[in-house]
Design a protein around this motif. Structure first.
Motif, PDB file in Angstrom:
ATOM      1  N   PRO A  86       8.040  -1.685   3.041  1.00 51.53           N
ATOM      2  CA  PRO A  86       6.640  -2.034   3.302  1.00 51.53           C
ATOM      3  C   PRO A  86       5.948  -2.504   2.022  1.00 51.53           C
ATOM      4  N   HIS A  87       5.029  -3.418   2.179  1.00 50.75           N
ATOM      5  CA  HIS A  87       4.243  -3.913   1.051  1.00 50.75           C
ATOM      6  C   HIS A  87       3.481  -2.737   0.425  1.00 50.75           C
ATOM      7  N   PRO A  88       3.393  -2.644  -0.895  1.00 48.28           N
ATOM      8  CA  PRO A  88       2.657  -1.546  -1.534  1.00 48.28           C
ATOM      9  C   PRO A  88       1.188  -1.485  -1.109  1.00 48.28           C
ATOM     10  N   ALA A  89       0.620  -2.622  -0.744  1.00 48.33           N
ATOM     11  CA  ALA A  89      -0.781  -2.638  -0.315  1.00 48.33           C
ATOM     12  C   ALA A  89      -0.965  -1.883   0.998  1.00 48.33           C
ATOM     13  N   PHE A  90       0.111  -1.731   1.773  1.00 43.51           N
ATOM     14  CA  PHE A  90       0.005  -1.024   3.051  1.00 43.51           C
ATOM     15  C   PHE A  90      -0.420   0.432   2.841  1.00 43.51           C
ATOM     16  N   ARG A  91       0.211   1.095   1.894  1.00 42.81           N
ATOM     17  CA  ARG A  91      -0.132   2.500   1.614  1.00 42.81           C
ATOM     18  C   ARG A  91      -1.551   2.612   1.046  1.00 42.81           C
ATOM     19  N   MET A  92      -1.920   1.664   0.195  1.00 38.20           N
ATOM     20  CA  MET A  92      -3.280   1.650  -0.356  1.00 38.20           C
ATOM     21  C   MET A  92      -4.303   1.435   0.762  1.00 38.20           C
ATOM     22  N   GLN A  93      -3.979   0.551   1.689  1.00 38.61           N
ATOM     23  CA  GLN A  93      -4.881   0.272   2.797  1.00 38.61           C
ATOM     24  C   GLN A  93      -5.059   1.507   3.675  1.00 38.61           C
TER      25      GLN A  93
END
Length: 134
Positions: A86-93
């Motif tokens: 998964p894209h790292p931005a997914f967890r941040m989002q």
């Protein structure tokens, strides 16, 4: 603390006019500020002691939108040495969504906190057969 939160209390000293968004807020956060601050001001819930919470809420909403734009461009799955992930931005989002939801409830910006009931017809069982609900 678990359980229902008390209803939002009208501010003792509400702001006389709706304050503009802080200049340091990112663009998406400023847009949310304008929407949320107007609503809070209209309900006389916007006072000096609420501004920091409103700032944090707007930053969280802005981060959700920024992460979504990034993933829309780069994709939700990225390639790595160990394979797709998964894209790292997914967890941040996801973290920003969680924080934004909690802050929205704290500010009274959710439909439930405003006392808005779902559905247009209160007699409607939401598509459930009345025999099932008995």
């Amino acid at each position: 603390m678990k359980g229902r939160k008390s209803a939002p209390v009208e501010a003792e000293r509400p702001a006389k006019r709706c304050p503009p968004p802080p200049s340091w807020l990112p663009q998406h956060a400023k847009k949310e500020w304008k929407r949320a601050a107007k609503e809070l001001h209209g309900r006389k819930l916007l006072a000096d002691d609420v501004l920091a919470t409103l700032e944090s809420y707007c930053v969280a909403v802005g981060q959700v939108r920024e992460c979504e734009e990034l993933m829309a461009t780069e994709g939700r799955i990225i390639k790595s040495d160990t394979g797709p992930k998964p894209h790292p931005a997914f967890r941040m989002q996801q973290a920003a969504m969680r924080e934004g939801r909690l802050l929205a409830a704290e500010l009274g910006l959710t439909p439930h906190r405003r006392g808005v009931k779902g559905g247009e017809n209160e007699d409607d069982n939401g598509g459930w057969d009345s025999d099932l609900l008995s």
